[in-house]
Design an enzyme around this catalytic site. Structure first.
Site, PDB file in Angstrom:
ATOM      1  N   THR A  59       0.830  -1.207   0.000  1.00 22.66           N
ATOM      2  CA  THR A  59       0.000   0.000   0.000  1.00 22.66           C
ATOM      3  C   THR A  59       0.863   1.255   0.000  1.00 22.66           C
ATOM      4  OG1 THR A  59      -1.784  -1.156   1.128  1.00 22.66           O
ATOM      5  CG2 THR A  59      -1.827   1.253   1.233  1.00 22.66           C
ATOM      6  N   CYS A  60       1.959   1.208   0.725  1.00 28.99           N
ATOM      7  CA  CYS A  60       2.846   2.367   0.824  1.00 28.99           C
ATOM      8  C   CYS A  60       3.424   2.732  -0.539  1.00 28.99           C
ATOM      9  CB  CYS A  60       3.974   2.088   1.812  1.00 28.99           C
ATOM     10  SG  CYS A  60       3.390   1.554   3.439  1.00 28.99           S
TER      11      CYS A  60
END
Length: 159
Positions: free
Chosen positions: A48-49
């Site tokens: 996600t980062c």
């Protein structure tokens, strides 16, 4: 105790990756006299980062700056070498990386997350905040596994 809106950031050593190598910087010096969009991720290069969080701030950098942000910074419990490599891979000059290798900043903020179940140890929660001259004016902490309120889009709505 978790940091709140209106609180002054703790004074902790962070490390900024530079072309000349890691550069130690005190948080009190880094945040002094400017309005900073700060976001934190559990780890560089995590799904996600890398797919959403960092790219969102890179894409919205001009809009954030047009609304009064002087600098955009990202922190994670990673070393400066990893943060620098991640910025080269998925970020850009729009975001200043602040490595929190030992997690001292995350601990001082009261925003740590136990990710031992994923083999990652103690990390930072996913969050964003607007910091004006070292004082938190907005803070957005995500729930476990979420990515909503710490996004660049959400922050734009707060400015």
């Amino acid at each position: 105790m978790t940091i709140s809106k209106g609180d002054k950031l703790p004074d902790v050593k962070l490390v900024k990756p530079t072309s000349d190598g890691p550069e130690a910087v005190q948080s009190s010096d880094f945040f002094a006299g400017k309005k900073v969009a700060l976001f934190a991720v559990p780890g560089a290069f995590t799904p996600t980062c890398s797919a959403k969080h960092l790219p969102g701030y890179v894409e919205k950098a001009d809009e954030l700056k047009a609304k009064g942000i002087d600098e955009i910074a990202c922190t994670a419990v990673n070393d400066a070498f990893v943060m620098g490599a991640w910025n080269k891979a998925d970020g850009g000059d729009e975001v200043t990386m602040l490595a929190d290798g030992s997690g001292d900043f995350a601990k001082a903020l009261g925003l740590t997350a136990d990710m031992s179940g994923y083999g990652m140890g103690t990390r930072s929660n996913r969050y964003s905040m607007i910091v004006d001259d070292g004082v938190v004016t907005e803070i957005n902490v995500e729930g476990p596994g979420e990515f909503k309120v710490s996004s660049a889009e959400h922050m734009l709505g707060q400015l």
